[in-house]
Motif scaffolding. Structure first.
Motif, short mmCIF file in Angstrom:
data_model
loop_
_atom_site.label_atom_id
_atom_site.label_comp_id
_atom_site.label_asym_id
_atom_site.label_seq_id
_atom_site.Cartn_x
_atom_site.Cartn_y
_atom_site.Cartn_z
N THR A 1 54.43 -35.24 25.12
CA THR A 1 55.60 -35.50 24.55
C THR A 1 56.69 -34.70 25.58
O THR A 1 56.59 -33.86 26.33
CB THR A 1 55.89 -34.97 23.17
N ILE B 1 60.49 -36.29 18.62
CA ILE B 1 59.45 -36.29 19.37
C ILE B 1 59.22 -37.59 19.94
O ILE B 1 59.38 -38.71 19.44
CB ILE B 1 58.38 -36.11 18.25
N SER B 2 59.39 -37.59 21.20
CA SER B 2 59.13 -38.85 22.30
C SER B 2 58.08 -38.59 23.10
O SER B 2 57.98 -37.65 23.75
CB SER B 2 60.58 -39.18 22.64
N TYR B 3 57.08 -39.78 23.25
CA TYR B 3 56.41 -39.48 24.15
C TYR B 3 56.67 -39.71 25.57
O TYR B 3 57.78 -40.36 25.97
CB TYR B 3 55.17 -40.72 23.85
N LYS C 1 51.99 -27.61 22.35
CA LYS C 1 51.92 -27.90 24.15
C LYS C 1 50.93 -27.12 24.64
O LYS C 1 50.20 -27.72 25.54
CB LYS C 1 53.27 -28.06 24.40
N HIS D 1 47.53 -32.49 19.66
CA HIS D 1 48.34 -33.40 19.39
C HIS D 1 47.73 -34.01 17.99
O HIS D 1 47.33 -35.21 18.23
CB HIS D 1 48.63 -34.38 20.37
#
Length: 175
Positions: A55, A31-33, A152, A157
């Motif tokens: 993300t 999980i990366s922004y 999503k 979130h």
């Protein structure tokens, strides 16, 4: 002293909540922004600024020892709900006792690929399914509030019960 998590005792993979899929090694999503570099007046250099609640693409991979019927079933072009249920070994330093704690990771994902692997005598085939994940929820010890929930398509979130997109949904008029 707080309880210390040590390792995964074992886990199982289920489809749609109740169909056991078999023995698979799972590579969980990262999980990366989404982020952009910000620079300009008033900033001494550059800042990598993440976009709140947005993300990057998340991927789940299930690795199988051989080509399994379940792996082929998961190639159907639709959203699959996959549950990974784990027993986590923990240690309580205050009592000197081992504990097992529940961890459940639920994803909604669509198939991207099925690699059939290799044929070699006396060896695993190493076939695998890869999925694009649009929803993930992580629940520990059957808590009512998830540690993490990212949806999503529904603009959710949640991190430790705080929905960081609730205000954005409200601003955009999304119900």
């Amino acid at each position: 002293m707080p309880i210390k998590s040590e390792r995964v005792i074992d886990y199982s993979v289920y489809l749609e909540g109740d169909t056991y899929l078999g023995t698979a090694k799972a590579t969980l999503p990262e999980i990366s922004y989404l982020a952009d570099t910000i620079k300009g007046g008033g900033i001494a250099g550059e800042i990598n600024a993440p976009s709140m609640g947005h993300t990057g693409a998340m991927t789940l991979t299930l690795n199988w020892r051989t080509v399994e019927p379940q792996a082929v079933q998961l190639l159907a072009p639709k959203i699959h709900q996959i549950d990974l249920r784990a027993a986590i070994q923990a240690f309580d330093p205050a009592t000197g006792e081992y504990l097992d704690r529940a961890l459940r990771i639920t994803v909604r994902a669509r198939p991207v690929s099925l690699s059939l692997g290799n044929l070699e005598p006396a060896a695993a085939m190493d076939s695998n399914n890869t999925f694009s994940v649009s929803y993930i929820k992580i629940v520990k010890d059957n808590d009512l509030e998830p540690l993490l929930e990212i949806d999503k398509y529904n603009y959710v979130h949640k991190v430790n019960g705080v929905d960081h997109l609730a205000h954005v949904r409200n601003t955009l008029g999304i119900k």
